[in-house]
Design a protein around this motif. Structure first.
Motif, PDB file in Angstrom:
ATOM      1  N   ILE A   1       2.248   6.631   9.433  1.00 28.59           N
ATOM      2  CA  ILE A   1       1.815   5.788   8.579  1.00 28.59           C
ATOM      3  C   ILE A   1       0.665   6.443   7.540  1.00 28.59           C
ATOM      4  O   ILE A   1       0.733   6.192   6.500  1.00 28.59           O
ATOM      5  N   VAL A   2      -0.324   6.962   8.077  1.00 29.64           N
ATOM      6  CA  VAL A   2      -1.269   8.045   7.309  1.00 29.64           C
ATOM      7  C   VAL A   2      -0.492   8.753   6.414  1.00 29.64           C
ATOM      8  O   VAL A   2      -0.924   8.917   5.287  1.00 29.64           O
ATOM      9  N   ASN A   3       0.467   9.440   6.911  1.00 24.96           N
ATOM     10  CA  ASN A   3       1.334  10.306   5.957  1.00 24.96           C
ATOM     11  C   ASN A   3       1.776   9.388   4.859  1.00 24.96           C
ATOM     12  O   ASN A   3       1.691   9.871   3.844  1.00 24.96           O
ATOM     13  N   GLU A   4       2.310   8.639   5.100  1.00 28.76           N
ATOM     14  CA  GLU A   4       3.038   7.493   3.893  1.00 28.76           C
ATOM     15  C   GLU A   4       1.838   7.157   2.949  1.00 28.76           C
ATOM     16  O   GLU A   4       2.106   7.108   1.877  1.00 28.76           O
TER      17      GLU A   4
ATOM     18  N   ARG B   1      -1.083   8.569   2.444  1.00 32.58           N
ATOM     19  CA  ARG B   1      -1.367   9.776   1.690  1.00 32.58           C
ATOM     20  C   ARG B   1      -0.288  10.075   0.578  1.00 32.58           C
ATOM     21  O   ARG B   1      -0.719  10.581  -0.348  1.00 32.58           O
ATOM     22  N   ALA B   2       1.083  10.074   1.060  1.00 31.47           N
ATOM     23  CA  ALA B   2       2.054  10.568  -0.140  1.00 31.47           C
ATOM     24  C   ALA B   2       1.951   9.353  -1.147  1.00 31.47           C
ATOM     25  O   ALA B   2       1.961   9.766  -2.175  1.00 31.47           O
ATOM     26  N   GLY B   3       1.703   8.046  -0.688  1.00 28.86           N
ATOM     27  CA  GLY B   3       1.652   7.230  -1.652  1.00 28.86           C
ATOM     28  C   GLY B   3       0.577   7.477  -2.768  1.00 28.86           C
ATOM     29  O   GLY B   3       0.648   7.264  -4.010  1.00 28.86           O
ATOM     30  N   ALA B   4      -0.604   7.507  -2.101  1.00 29.13           N
ATOM     31  CA  ALA B   4      -1.875   8.060  -2.926  1.00 29.13           C
ATOM     32  C   ALA B   4      -1.486   9.348  -4.073  1.00 29.13           C
ATOM     33  O   ALA B   4      -1.998   9.219  -5.023  1.00 29.13           O
ATOM     34  N   SER B   5      -1.037  10.381  -3.387  1.00 32.06           N
ATOM     35  CA  SER B   5      -0.757  11.361  -4.069  1.00 32.06           C
ATOM     36  C   SER B   5       0.182  11.224  -5.252  1.00 32.06           C
ATOM     37  O   SER B   5       0.053  11.796  -6.449  1.00 32.06           O
ATOM     38  N   ALA B   6       1.296  10.614  -4.848  1.00 31.32           N
ATOM     39  CA  ALA B   6       2.319  10.259  -5.944  1.00 31.32           C
ATOM     40  C   ALA B   6       1.789   9.642  -7.093  1.00 31.32           C
ATOM     41  O   ALA B   6       2.031  10.080  -8.251  1.00 31.32           O
TER      42      ALA B   6
ATOM     43  N   LEU C   1      -5.743   5.004  13.176  1.00 31.80           N
ATOM     44  CA  LEU C   1      -4.449   5.460  12.921  1.00 31.80           C
ATOM     45  C   LEU C   1      -4.142   6.847  13.386  1.00 31.80           C
ATOM     46  O   LEU C   1      -3.506   7.096  14.308  1.00 31.80           O
ATOM     47  N   GLU C   2      -5.013   7.652  13.183  1.00 30.30           N
ATOM     48  CA  GLU C   2      -4.870   9.157  13.528  1.00 30.30           C
ATOM     49  C   GLU C   2      -5.522   9.428  14.810  1.00 30.30           C
ATOM     50  O   GLU C   2      -4.584  10.106  15.852  1.00 30.30           O
TER      51      GLU C   2
ATOM     52  N   VAL D   1       0.852  -1.304  -0.080  1.00 31.43           N
ATOM     53  CA  VAL D   1       0.095   0.187   0.009  1.00 31.43           C
ATOM     54  C   VAL D   1       0.862   1.276   0.164  1.00 31.43           C
ATOM     55  O   VAL D   1       0.332   2.315   0.309  1.00 31.43           O
ATOM     56  N   SER D   2       2.191   1.016  -0.017  1.00 31.67           N
ATOM     57  CA  SER D   2       2.858   2.346  -0.330  1.00 31.67           C
ATOM     58  C   SER D   2       4.201   1.907  -1.203  1.00 31.67           C
ATOM     59  O   SER D   2       4.581   0.795  -1.244  1.00 31.67           O
ATOM     60  N   PRO D   3       4.898   3.102  -1.557  1.00 32.79           N
ATOM     61  CA  PRO D   3       6.078   2.523  -2.320  1.00 32.79           C
ATOM     62  C   PRO D   3       7.348   2.166  -1.422  1.00 32.79           C
ATOM     63  O   PRO D   3       8.253   1.921  -1.889  1.00 32.79           O
ATOM     64  N   GLU D   4       7.173   2.463  -0.276  1.00 34.77           N
ATOM     65  CA  GLU D   4       8.105   1.677   0.542  1.00 34.77           C
ATOM     66  C   GLU D   4       7.830   0.632   1.295  1.00 34.77           C
ATOM     67  O   GLU D   4       8.392   0.238   2.627  1.00 34.77           O
TER      68      GLU D   4
END
Lengths: 703, 703
Positions: A688-691, A693-698, A679-680, A66-69
């Motif tokens: 994690i939420v930031n990660e 969101r970053a993945g989604a917007s990337a 999570l929040e 669920v994220s690029p990391e």
């Protein structure tokens, strides 16, 4: 065995695929059907990203990146063993307290946890056919194993790769599945079990539900750093709504949609009740074992959960097979199929006799089952026994070419086997003794006290004496691992790697116990393979050919390999006529809570009650066709975004083992908004939420 | 429910009585058949002495008087509860050590132990018919209960008498059975459980066997002295030999030989598997509970034995119903019966429609079963709950005329109920909590957590919390008894006798718990009686009439009332083709012993090995037709002497629930010579041996 139903077939239903039905392989996905039904046609790149983002958990679940990391989402119950093992190793009860890594440095490796990413599918049907042509039916199963092992060996030239020849359509086709293999998987965040499995066994397999059944893991590379994962599912920022098209990408474990009615009858009267009676007793033992103390309660929780889960699942299957309406549909499908074969002289000649042959094989299978279950399968609940048997068998099998070995020792399967055996997952003597005593009691009951094997195994000892001696005396608990959980010595590592044989005998208590009936277990397994499984596979391969000739190519029975299903968010009318809405909301959990297990909310939730937005969707249902093994699968919208996390089916989905009924069969998922909310506001998971969101917007801004 | 078998009927067997078949009532004993088969015709005095010497154990077994001083022989497992209760009260583990009273003064009263001697049978069919004529089908069951209660009340005018109206031929006839009631029963001698139940669960229901499953009791009169018992079975001084004619006099509990095939199917798919799954889980719980400690092991042993015994019995019944050959015989019997009814216009008009009606009732029964089992039957394993429910219900029922009460509170049944409830049998809080927790868990599983009744019963509590509070808080444990075990005060005695109601509410924790769902339990019971049991009894009464009209009067299904069967000492060929000899010998026990449970001989036996005559017969088999409830029955030769003690049936006897098959169905008994050998050489029972010999020679020399 008993005579089968000869019930009058009232409604002739052709075995055509119904709406939303199917656990499709990626190389035969019906994009056209999806377009016809929902106006959206998945493209090849779309399918490819879904496939590469959806990871199989080797021990029996599904998950997704669920994220690029390398962040991975799965169910809490799919990571339960990891959470329990870490609780034992780190001396803190994370099942009870939950786990949050505040930084990547705090992410902890799960002992024995492997993820698989499907990178390639190759049709090897003709290779297997060539290798098995003209082979005697009793040797057919061994020939398939040998051919598969050769193909797998050629493919898996690297520890980072896992290759499996998958028998599809019950032997009608063989495909080689090549996976990337990730084995450094670390725990990132897990909620408390009481909210992950809120409602416990009573609510299991039901809807409406309020379960936060998720856990976050992360893939690490060989360099010990978070892996880069260009393929992932971006987190949907907009919640799913009723009617939305949904895809579920996961690994359904096994279904029986292609079997004959003889096998259904044997399931109803033999296989399912036999297993249920075993589990009922084990459930009783474990329930009472939990009363021994807090530590025993903790370390036996995973096993009890597994038993209760299986029990409920098989109960539902049995009930489906006792339902006349349900069974009549299956019988009419078979009647239609047989009539069509009969009407075609060529097909009749080639396949007309298969059903009668299957009848005989099923009867044979029923006759062998009790010994097979007792000797070959009945000890798998003991981890030490499992290790001992593998040590013992590998000592023999290592001297054979890969294709001649028992299937699980093929070169392609060895890395996973070693990872499982040589992991530092904790072992609890007390629980081991309890399990082993139970298995011995069941063995003696199945074979009878006068059976020569029983007399040899027991001698003058009681079940418990044998179990205590085997568990207490064994050195198989002795294993050294590095900080990544890799074995680097100790008796278990040495004896597995060096083998034991006449020249190097082992007097280890557990190995000696396993040895005391290994020839018997191997003999019944060989008989089962030669006299039942091989011939059955051959017959089913024929039936598959006939079915494809008459109805065209459809989806194969589930095989715990990656599949994709489509459907939509949709409520239903339950068997009592009650309308069930497709969504539940966070506020509902507070209404349902009693403060007592299994309806107890964790302290963190009670403390956060006023902060939480109670109208956030919590769980929802879709019409996707799934089965056990699909737990942890992502629910994906047409944009390829993750909108939910599959964790269950409803009661009406049990019959899905045999038949998909879209009117009530539902997939149950955690809504991704509930994960973000928790999570929040509860779990300190802002990073994690930031990660996410970053993945989604990337992805959203990618070219 | 599922469609029934429509298997082709291959062999048409008329439902005629086969050789040695039948559990005959004393007023319809086929002496002519016995004479034809064995050349001996039992006379009326012969039958009378057997009937008056054979005592029913009210709690569910059989026994016989074996001396003129009230000495009674039964199985160890029939006296097990007495032995366990006395172990608790006297703080010595008699199950483990055995018990020998060296003098009559050392004989100890068993709490709550009642023996019944059948003194009179009166046909009351026409009275019941008159009372139920024209009654609506929904009220039929209640009308039968009312009529029976009136008849019983008139008969049982004295505490020393017990009267029961027995529904024979499944409602085809009603007989009033009048019993003398003995309730001061004392323990005389019991061997160690390890030899009484040598081979334990693995050997249970098998043959060859080596079990010394006997216990001696003695009837005491109201004067506190050994009762004079002019009717007794003299001890045979000559052992039985193969081919000898044998009679078994006892109380077979229940059979289903007169039911329709619809009910067989429901047994196979519903009743039997439901019970098996419940017992499997409870077995697991109790097995693990035994690990809590020596005391827990002792006090839960009786319950575990009961569960294992029932489990094996139902397993055998289910397997019989899954055996095509077996079931085809039953189906062909029914086909023959239906064809004969159809061929007779008068019978067809009166009875032709009954089968279809039974089909519907069986379907209804299946639909109600799970709620009925959970609410009305599911808590019987908790003694405190059982007491509480009776206290509660008796408070209501006492205000009604006897015929309007729930059956168990009729005037005729009250003395036995009071004896059971107000006995000083020990209660173990820990085991009570375990049982109650299990019953609550099962209740919630059966009804579902969203059921309004479940919500009301549980509120915000867990099963265990409810159980702990109910058990710990209750004053029902408070009971004072005199030295004969008669209640003379304490909360339990007071609350039962004074009743509780609006004017005298009880806040007792267990009574409050029982009250929390008593209206629900009563409601489902009433529904079951009105909608299923009453109409079924009416239908079966019709089928009985039709059967008698077509085939003549035979023996009725078992009803836990005295019956007599005939047969002979005979080996058999088992299902695997092995010849099984009819006798085992004492030496065989030493060969089979491993020193470990359940194959451990007691120390007393090991010490006595050289003194024992190893060629003395130990156990033997006969063809007598028996079923559960017959445990403890005497095996009697044609001279009316006791030659053995029934304690079991073999594996092939399980199908006897539905059909007697004389080729393999066998009764398993302890040879009386083995009892004498052990009394003389192991248990210091010379005074008993003398008593037995004196009784035998007194009878032999009687005029």
């Amino acid at each position: 065995m008993r005579t089968r139903f000869l019930a009058p077939v009232l409604i002739l239903l052709a075995p055509a695929i119904t709406a939303d039905e199917g656990m499709w392989t990626y190389n035969n996905f019906p994009s056209d059907k999806v377009k016809a039904a929902y106006g959206f046609e998945p493209t090849s790149p779309w399918l490819e990203n879904v496939r590469l983002s959806s990871l199989r958990i080797a021990s029996g679940c599904s998950s997704s990146v669920v994220s690029p990391e390398g962040l991975v989402l799965t169910n809490h119950h799919c990571a339960r063993r990891c959470i329990e093992n870490l609780s034992g190793l780190l001396k803190k009860d994370f099942s009870h307290s939950g786990f949050t890594a505040k930084t990547t440095a705090q992410e902890v490796r799960c002992p024995n946890f492997e993820l698989n990413q499907l990178v390639e599918i190759t049709d090897v049907t003709s290779k297997v056919a060539a290798a098995t042509a003209g082979v005697d039916v009793a040797k057919y199963s061994a020939a398939v194993t040998k051919a598969s092992a050769a193909i797998e060996k050629e493919c898996a030239n690297d520890k980072s790769v896992r290759c499996e020849v998958v028998s599809l359509y019950r032997g009608g086709a063989y495909d080689l599945y090549k996976y990337n293999r990730f084995d450094d998987i670390r725990l990132v965040l897990a909620p408390e079990e009481s909210i992950a499995f809120f409602g416990g066994d009573p609510d299991n397999f039901t809807f409406p539900r309020w379960d936060l059944d998720f856990t976050l893991l992360r893939i690490y590379g060989p360099d010990g750093k978070p892996a880069k994962t260009p393929h992932y599912l971006p987190w949907a920022m907009k919640a799913a709504t009723p009617g939305d098209l949904t895809f579920v990408a996961g690994n359904p474990g096994s279904t029986s949609r292609g079997v004959t009615t003889a096998q259904l009858d044997d399931d109803r009267d033999g296989r399912l009740p036999d297993a249920l009676l075993r589990w009922a007793e084990l459930r009783g033992i474990l329930t009472e074992y939990q009363m021994r103390g807090a530590e025993q309660k903790r370390h036996s929780g995973d096993m009890l959960f597994g038993v209760e889960n299986s029990f409920k699942g098989y109960t539902g299957r049995r009930e489906a097979l006792l339902d006349t309406g349900f069974v009549n549909k299956l019988r009419s499908n078979e009647s239609d199929f047989r009539a069509k074969v009969k009407a075609n002289p060529e097909l009749e000649k080639a396949y007309g006799g298969v059903w009668a042959d299957v009848d005989k094989l099923v009867e044979k299978q029923a006759a062998l089952r009790s010994e097979y279950d007792a000797l070959e399968k009945g000890f798998s609940n003991s981890r030490l026994f499992t290790i001992a048997r593998h040590v013992l068998r590998w000592s023999d099998e290592r001297n054979k070419p890969t294709g001649d070995r028992l299937k699980e020792y093929s070169d392609a399967r060895l890395p996973q086997l070693k990872a499982e055996l040589l992991s530092n997952a904790p072992v609890y003597d007390e629980l081991e003794i309890t399990n082993l005593t139970f298995s011995l009691d069941k063995l003696r009951r199945a074979l009878g006290p006068d059976d020569a094997r029983v007399k040899r195994i027991f001698g003058k000892k009681s079940s418990r004496e044998i179990a205590v001696a085997a568990v207490k005396g064994t050195r198989l608990k002795d294993l050294k691992t590095d900080k990544y959980g890799n074995a680097i010595g100790g008796f278990r590592d040495e004896v597995f790697n060096s083998g034991i044989n006449a020249a190097r005998p082992s007097q280890d208590s557990m190995i000696a116990f396993a040895r005391s009936f290994d020839p018997d277990a191997r003999a019944i397994r060989e008989q089962m393979e030669k006299e039942v499984q091989g011939p059955l596979a051959k017959d089913y391969a024929k039936l598959s050919k006939a079915r494809i000739a008459l109805y065209g190519k459809s989806y194969p029975d589930a095989t715990f390999s990656p599949r994709l299903s489509y459907g939509s968010v949709k409520g239903y009318t339950d068997s009592k006529g009650k309308e069930v809405a497709p969504f539940t909301f966070i506020g509902g959990a507070f209404e349902r809570a009693t403060g007592n297990p299994p309806f107890d909310l964790p302290k963190s939730w009670i403390a956060a009650e006023t902060r939480l937005n109670k109208s956030v969707p919590f769980n929802f249902v879709t019409t996707n066709d799934i089965i056990g093994g699909n737990s942890g699968s992502p629910v994906i919208n047409k944009n390829g975004e993750l909108v939910g996390l599959v964790f269950d089916g409803n009661i009406d989905a049990f019959g899905g083992e045999y038949l998909y009924d879209g009117t009530r069969n539902r997939t149950v998922a955690v809504a991704n908004a509930a994960i973000i909310e928790s999570l929040e506001k509860i779990y300190g998971g802002q990073r994690i939420v930031n990660e996410l969101r970053a993945g989604a917007s990337a992805r959203a801004t990618a070219p």
